[in-house]
Write an enzyme that holds these catalytic residues in place. Structure first.
Site, PDB file in Angstrom:
ATOM      1  N   GLY A 115      83.535  96.368 -20.279  1.00  0.00           N
ATOM      2  CA  GLY A 115      82.242  95.696 -20.140  1.00  0.00           C
ATOM      3  C   GLY A 115      81.088  96.667 -20.272  1.00  0.00           C
ATOM      4  CB  SER A 131      89.070  96.042 -14.056  1.00  0.00           C
ATOM      5  OG  SER A 131      89.327  96.171 -12.667  1.00  0.00           O
ATOM      6  CB  VAL A 141      73.300 107.481 -16.007  1.00  0.00           C
ATOM      7  CG1 VAL A 141      73.979 107.531 -14.667  1.00  0.00           C
ATOM      8  CG2 VAL A 141      74.140 108.174 -17.069  1.00  0.00           C
ATOM      9  CB  ALA A 199      65.656 106.503 -21.912  1.00  0.00           C
ATOM     10  CE  LYS A 243      61.997 107.120 -24.660  1.00  0.00           C
ATOM     11  NZ  LYS A 243      63.441 107.387 -24.844  1.00  0.00           N
ATOM     12  CB  VAL A 294      94.789  97.577 -20.141  1.00  0.00           C
ATOM     13  CG1 VAL A 294      95.912  97.779 -21.161  1.00  0.00           C
ATOM     14  CG2 VAL A 294      93.724  96.646 -20.695  1.00  0.00           C
ATOM     15  CG  LEU A 305      80.349 106.391 -23.095  1.00  0.00           C
ATOM     16  CD1 LEU A 305      80.534 106.479 -21.586  1.00  0.00           C
ATOM     17  CD2 LEU A 305      79.451 107.513 -23.593  1.00  0.00           C
ATOM     18  CB  THR A 316      70.769 108.480 -29.778  1.00  0.00           C
ATOM     19  OG1 THR A 316      71.470 109.600 -29.209  1.00  0.00           O
ATOM     20  CG2 THR A 316      69.509 108.969 -30.456  1.00  0.00           C
TER      21      THR A 316
END
Length: 495
Positions: free
Chosen positions: A13, A39, A47, A50, A78, A183, A331, A342
């Protein structure tokens, strides 16, 4: 792998997972079923507060009302990032989202500014930048103008946890099904090597034709199961940890992010409506977690409202961000430190790219190859822009910064620096996330002053040039009179 794609499974998520689910469902509609598995026991990094201006495109596609979005996520506006102590201690500069001055057909404004500066002008490039003028006055407005010289491009600061929850609500309203669970096993087709099913701890089996891996740094599908490999870029970007802590909000909300360089890394300060986000990105080779935490706490502007937490990461990217029937997003696809905000944009661009190449009739090798090529180029362009900040420093107060100044850099980046240093010409690759104005501000801010200016900037005599610069400054300052303070704008707009 010619199977028609009708079932998409998003694993994970947070912002990455729910943005992926929302965009795919909004655009593809009833042609695909989308299930998202997450989960409540697995925390997101949360975090990334921006953003950069293209986030507005996502919100518009999803039909998000901006005022509601600002309320739901405690967002602020911003206009820029302020880089402090990056070139050398005690100095700073802004990377705004706007362009300074007004350019002619074949000569950019900064060329006129370079010539005027040599003739005695005592003003910075930013004195002709509307975003800079507005943030310096603490003001903001949504300008209704067709004049590109008077645009005020902006992005947002927001609470990433609240944004993920907001996207979840939108996704589920669109028809995305959320499945709670961890999982325990990933079933692979022995003939094709593709992922077929996720087996959850509850015993539930979730099957799909296409899987979006948003499982964070763990990259359960792309790395742990399919083993695509990882390109490690820590020799260029050695920071491998961050310590983060929220604090009470400032009395006056700044319309910009602060990036403050310290001895072994840099600190972010991100203003939200209800609190301030703070963190310190650092290299574990030069600082312990305890030292980094102490540095961060010593430089907070307001009282912390939670305990600091350390986040470990590795800079680089998955060698293949699409492999078999799995696409890594967020990630799980790679990590670049949030120096230029970014992270969320890379989630957005990955899903937009997938929509462009969506394999309705089955996965084609040439399409996967093109997707991976575009992903690789995008990551490398962002990587080079981040390296630029570190390489061009004159700090002598720490071994960390001296090592950054000595390091060898990619040829593609060195070429851009050399061309700009010669005559102020900006080299920008096609589809680069960062505009020429972004490269210009960071190159100047990090101490590169061109040896010459473009000959077309010499077409005016000195009297004409002086008048042009004065007229441009007046033009840029005119909108300030009607702007509200940033906090007054938020209060009225979000009411």
């Amino acid at each position: 792998m010619q199977k028609t794609i009708t079932k998409v499974v998003v694993l994970g998520g947070g912002t990455a997972g729910w943005m992926s689910a929302a965009l795919l469902k909004k655009v593809l509609g009833t042609s695909v079923d989308i299930n998202l598995v997450e989960s409540e026991d697995i925390a997101t990094v949360g975090v990334g507060e921006a953003t950069i201006p293209p986030i507005q495109h996502v919100n518009r596609v999803l039909g998000i009302n901006e005022a509601e979005f600002l309320r739901e996520t405690n967002a602020t506006m911003k206009l820029a990032i302020k880089f402090e102590n990056w070139y050398q201690q005690g100095e700073g500069y802004f990377h705004t989202f706007s362009s300074a001055g007004q350019s002619s057909a074949f000569c950019q404004f900064h060329q006129y500014w370079l010539r005027a500066k040599r003739a005695g002008l005592n003003k910075s490039l930013w004195d002709y930048d509307l975003n800079y003028l507005a943030l310096s006055a603490g003001k903001f407005a949504k300008l209704n103008t067709r004049d590109p010289r008077l645009e005020l491009p902006y992005a947002y600061h927001f609470d990433a946890g609240l944004y993920g929850a907001y996207l979840r609500k939108i996704s589920q309203a669109l028809g995305v099904k959320r499945i709670e669970g961890k999982v325990e096993h990933i079933a692979i087709n022995h003939d094709t090597g593709a992922v077929e099913q996720l087996l959850l701890a509850s015993g539930e089996v979730v099957g799909g034709d296409l899987f979006i891996d948003c499982s964070g740094f763990r990259a359960l599908l792309l790395q742990q199961k399919l083993g695509v490999g990882f390109d490690d870029w820590s020799h260029w970007l050695p920071c491998d940890r961050a310590v983060a802590v929220p604090s009470e909000r400032l009395a006056q909300t700044r319309p910009y992010t602060r990036a403050i360089a310290h001895g072994t890394g840099w600190q972010w300060q991100i203003p939200l409506q209800h609190r301030q986000g703070n963190g310190l990105v650092y290299s574990s080779r030069f600082s312990s977690d305890e030292q980094a935490t102490q540095t961060l706490l010593q430089h907070l502007e307001c009282k912390p409202v939670a305990d600091p937490r350390v986040i470990r990461f590795r800079t680089g990217r998955a060698r293949q961000q699409w492999h078999k029937n799995v696409i890594g997003v967020g990630l799980a696809s790679g990590f670049l430190e949030p120096l230029e905000s970014t992270s969320i944009h890379l989630v957005q661009s990955a899903i937009v790219r997938l929509l462009k190449y969506f394999p309705h009739a089955g996965i084609q090798a040439d399409v996967v190859k093109q997707y991976n090529k575009e992903s690789r180029i995008e990551y490398e362009q962002v990587r080079d822009f981040l390296i630029l900040h570190y390489k061009l420093n004159c700090r002598e107060d720490s071994e960390f910064w001296q090592q950054m100044a000595r390091m060898s850099i990619p040829e593609s980046l060195q070429h851009k620096i050399d061309v700009f240093a010669a005559q102020g010409v900006l080299v920008r690759e096609r589809n680069d996330v960062f505009a020429e104005s972004s490269w210009l501000q960071v190159l100047l801010g990090q101490g590169i002053e061109p040896r010459d200016f473009h000959p077309l900037a010499g077409a005016m005599d000195e009297t004409q040039l002086q008048g042009f610069m004065q007229q441009t400054e007046r033009l840029k300052r005119e909108p300030l009179e009607t702007m509200l303070s940033h906090d007054d704008f938020l209060q009225r707009y979000c009411a």
